[in-house]
Scaffold this motif. Structure first.
Motif, mmCIF file in Angstrom:
data_model
loop_
_atom_site.group_PDB
_atom_site.id
_atom_site.type_symbol
_atom_site.label_atom_id
_atom_site.label_comp_id
_atom_site.label_asym_id
_atom_site.label_seq_id
_atom_site.Cartn_x
_atom_site.Cartn_y
_atom_site.Cartn_z
ATOM 1 N N TRP A 27 28.290 -46.978 62.781
ATOM 2 C CA TRP A 27 29.281 -47.459 63.739
ATOM 3 C C TRP A 27 28.716 -48.693 64.421
ATOM 4 O O TRP A 27 27.708 -48.610 65.125
ATOM 5 N N ARG A 31 33.111 -51.265 67.271
ATOM 6 C CA ARG A 31 33.851 -50.025 67.040
ATOM 7 C C ARG A 31 34.325 -49.815 65.611
ATOM 8 O O ARG A 31 35.138 -48.968 65.340
ATOM 9 N N ARG A 33 33.563 -48.591 61.777
ATOM 10 C CA ARG A 33 32.601 -47.773 61.043
ATOM 11 C C ARG A 33 32.605 -48.199 59.582
ATOM 12 O O ARG A 33 33.657 -48.433 58.984
#
Length: 78
Positions: A27, A31, A33
């Motif tokens: 991550w 924000r 991933r």
């Protein structure tokens, strides 16, 4: 799959590793991933112990393993 918080990194917030599928989840601070496939457990362990998680990912993970964004990036028609 336990999640490991990364302290002191401006680029990476947390990581997780699934030893059965050999998938490393990273991550990033923005924000998003990314999931890297086929990653050996030793790479995950070294990442958790690295002085700079961002530098480690750039040198030992990015470009070396298949990667996909989660959620997938949206593609806009031309």
């Amino acid at each position: 799959m336990p999640v490991q918080q990364i302290r002191g990194s401006s680029a990476i917030e947390r990581v997780a590793y699934n030893p059965l599928s050999r998938e490393l989840s990273v991550w990033f601070s923005e924000r998003r991933r990314y999931i890297y496939s086929g990653v050996p457990a030793e790479i995950y362990q070294s990442l958790c112990e690295a002085g700079s998680a961002g530098r480690f990912v750039n040198s030992a993970v990015r470009g070396r393993f298949d990667c996909r964004a989660d959620p997938p990036r949206r593609r806009y028609p031309d």
